[in-house]
Design a protein around this motif. Sequence first.
Motif, mmCIF file in Angstrom:
data_model
loop_
_atom_site.group_PDB
_atom_site.id
_atom_site.type_symbol
_atom_site.label_atom_id
_atom_site.label_comp_id
_atom_site.label_asym_id
_atom_site.label_seq_id
_atom_site.Cartn_x
_atom_site.Cartn_y
_atom_site.Cartn_z
ATOM 1 N N LEU A 128 0.826 -1.221 0.000
ATOM 2 C CA LEU A 128 0.000 0.000 0.000
ATOM 3 C C LEU A 128 0.853 1.260 0.000
ATOM 4 N N LEU A 129 1.920 1.251 -0.751
ATOM 5 C CA LEU A 129 2.859 2.367 -0.772
ATOM 6 C C LEU A 129 2.402 3.483 -1.700
ATOM 7 N N HIS A 130 2.864 4.699 -1.410
ATOM 8 C CA HIS A 130 2.588 5.823 -2.306
ATOM 9 C C HIS A 130 3.427 5.737 -3.572
ATOM 10 N N GLY A 131 4.545 5.040 -3.505
ATOM 11 C CA GLY A 131 5.381 4.861 -4.683
ATOM 12 C C GLY A 131 5.194 3.483 -5.283
ATOM 13 N N GLY A 132 5.701 3.313 -6.484
ATOM 14 C CA GLY A 132 5.566 2.027 -7.154
ATOM 15 C C GLY A 132 6.390 0.922 -6.530
ATOM 16 N N ASP A 133 7.376 1.283 -5.738
ATOM 17 C CA ASP A 133 8.197 0.305 -5.034
ATOM 18 C C ASP A 133 8.762 0.991 -3.789
ATOM 19 N N GLN A 134 9.540 0.261 -3.012
ATOM 20 C CA GLN A 134 10.008 0.796 -1.739
ATOM 21 C C GLN A 134 10.863 2.052 -1.913
ATOM 22 N N SER A 135 11.866 1.976 -2.794
ATOM 23 C CA SER A 135 12.763 3.125 -2.947
ATOM 24 C C SER A 135 12.066 4.319 -3.581
ATOM 25 N N SER A 136 11.140 4.069 -4.481
ATOM 26 C CA SER A 136 10.388 5.185 -5.065
ATOM 27 C C SER A 136 9.586 5.904 -4.000
ATOM 28 N N THR A 137 9.071 5.157 -3.043
ATOM 29 C CA THR A 137 8.337 5.766 -1.941
ATOM 30 C C THR A 137 9.260 6.660 -1.127
ATOM 31 N N CYS A 138 10.499 6.212 -0.899
ATOM 32 C CA CYS A 138 11.468 7.051 -0.188
ATOM 33 C C CYS A 138 11.788 8.309 -0.989
ATOM 34 N N LEU A 139 11.968 8.150 -2.294
ATOM 35 C CA LEU A 139 12.355 9.286 -3.121
ATOM 36 C C LEU A 139 11.217 10.267 -3.343
ATOM 37 N N ASN A 140 9.990 9.881 -3.006
ATOM 38 C CA ASN A 140 8.903 10.856 -3.048
ATOM 39 C C ASN A 140 9.228 12.077 -2.194
ATOM 40 N N CYS A 141 10.020 11.877 -1.162
ATOM 41 C CA CYS A 141 10.460 13.000 -0.320
ATOM 42 C C CYS A 141 11.951 13.280 -0.446
ATOM 43 N N HIS A 142 12.735 12.257 -0.738
ATOM 44 C CA HIS A 142 14.189 12.391 -0.665
ATOM 45 C C HIS A 142 14.845 12.700 -2.002
ATOM 46 N N GLN A 143 14.045 12.947 -3.052
ATOM 47 C CA GLN A 143 14.622 13.400 -4.314
ATOM 48 C C GLN A 143 14.313 14.869 -4.519
ATOM 49 N N GLN A 144 15.304 15.601 -4.965
ATOM 50 C CA GLN A 144 15.161 17.022 -5.241
ATOM 51 C C GLN A 144 14.049 17.261 -6.258
ATOM 52 N N GLY A 145 13.228 18.260 -5.991
ATOM 53 C CA GLY A 145 12.233 18.666 -6.981
ATOM 54 C C GLY A 145 10.964 17.856 -6.973
ATOM 55 N N THR A 146 10.737 17.030 -5.947
ATOM 56 C CA THR A 146 9.506 16.274 -5.867
ATOM 57 C C THR A 146 8.326 17.235 -5.767
ATOM 58 N N THR A 147 7.261 16.890 -6.462
ATOM 59 C CA THR A 147 6.073 17.750 -6.466
ATOM 60 C C THR A 147 4.867 16.967 -5.998
ATOM 61 N N GLY A 148 3.713 17.632 -5.952
ATOM 62 C CA GLY A 148 2.489 16.950 -5.552
ATOM 63 C C GLY A 148 2.301 16.981 -4.051
ATOM 64 N N ASP A 149 1.720 15.921 -3.509
ATOM 65 C CA ASP A 149 1.389 15.891 -2.090
ATOM 66 C C ASP A 149 2.602 16.059 -1.192
ATOM 67 N N PHE A 150 3.781 15.785 -1.724
ATOM 68 C CA PHE A 150 4.976 15.813 -0.891
ATOM 69 C C PHE A 150 5.745 17.123 -1.027
ATOM 70 N N ALA A 151 5.201 18.061 -1.782
ATOM 71 C CA ALA A 151 5.907 19.317 -2.019
ATOM 72 C C ALA A 151 6.111 20.118 -0.744
ATOM 73 N N VAL A 152 5.356 19.817 0.299
ATOM 74 C CA VAL A 152 5.521 20.513 1.573
ATOM 75 C C VAL A 152 6.951 20.416 2.081
ATOM 76 N N TYR A 153 7.671 19.380 1.697
ATOM 77 C CA TYR A 153 9.021 19.182 2.200
ATOM 78 C C TYR A 153 10.093 19.873 1.367
ATOM 79 N N ASN A 154 9.703 20.471 0.249
ATOM 80 C CA ASN A 154 10.705 20.986 -0.669
ATOM 81 C C ASN A 154 11.308 22.313 -0.247
#
Length: 448
Positions: A53-79
Amino acid sequence: MKKLYKLNLIAASAGLLTVGLAGSALAAFHLGGVANCGGCHSMHSPSTANMYLLHGGDQSSTCLNCHQQGTTGDFAVYNGASGYYISGNGSDTTVPTQFSPGGDFSWTKRGYAWTNEDGVATTETGASHGHNIIAADYSYGVDPDNAVSPTAGINAGFPADKLACNSCHDPHGKYRRFADGSIDTAGAPIIASGSYASSPVPTGDAFLPDATAVGAYRLLAGQGYDSVSYKAAGGQDYAGVPMAVAPDTYNRQETAAQTRVAYGANATGAPGGVTTWSNWCATCHGGMHSDVNAGLTHPVDQPLNGSTLGDLSAIYNAYINTSNTIGGDSTTSYLSLTPFAQNAGAFADLAANAQFDDSALAGPIGDDQVMCLSCHRAHASGFKNMLRWNNESALITVANGYPVAGTDNPDFVRGRTADDWTAAYYGRDAAVFGDYQRSLCNKCHAKD
């Protein structure tokens, strides 16, 4: 529902920020342990049909939803902050932009090609630059060159097609450090991150009321760890959790001052659940250890003054560069491209050296130790094998600058631009190294 979720996430983040944790909003989000469940999982609308039930397609993608530069969408609060980015949203045509001590994973996308001095077409793949995590949403794929972890030694090796962020980090943050320095997965509650120089000091007996704990360094996995997504006979069982302290500001270029992470060597007699950095890495790379491999691999976890080559700490402290191997001062000799492990496990001892303003540049003393991270970055680097410097050619600098395409030997240039060199060395001007600088192996091994 999505708007409601976003508001809840922002509210949770704002509340956690009031704790006053160092580093960034994301450090507060994790709070040293398990984060807000909704930040990674969705009960009814996950990103894809995965079993977690992850927000990303796999485990690492879920991490990079916040931990990759320039992430947008629901996680943009962290940018608004960038300290926690470990991926610079790079590609094979762009120079990585993140400078955390562990390195930018996007170096694994940045390959090079050139014609060597003999006229032979030569390549250096991006995959050779680091750990190839699988994060399909962000174009990270399986290591094309290694089916299992290299130099697995007496172990079977970790399968490359299972490598994810949660192979090394526990996303649920069960591992916690107590007042006596020991590590466990149960006991006093985790009140904050334990990764930073400003982290609070845990209190009380681990299993008595009113005691507190802090999270293990960087949520690293420890004894008995099960990453869920990969289960093997015997388990993916780390020897323990290694000790380190990061400065409060750490993802930065080192143009004006160095970023020093203080690594602990875990002296004999340290509490249970703690291990050395090299033993931790040996979970997957045991063949790199000279004590378990018949090959003459580089020693680790041994006092620098106990080497058969002499007191290497004295050499480290005296070395400045290729042009000056004896003029150094032990109070200013530390180099973040060749860090060492202090023969200490106490948080306070390490925190005093976890700085980003050049206020703590003392070099090693005799019983400090070399470790895997003395030469390698944990995630990726601009050089082969995650090395902190270029060890594939004779020279790091030519005259007083980095090698220049069309001017210098192409095997020194290795297909790189000036921006590549600068980024790989975290913003250092080539003049810091001096003229015709050779490999930084010399920081410990150059006698004159």
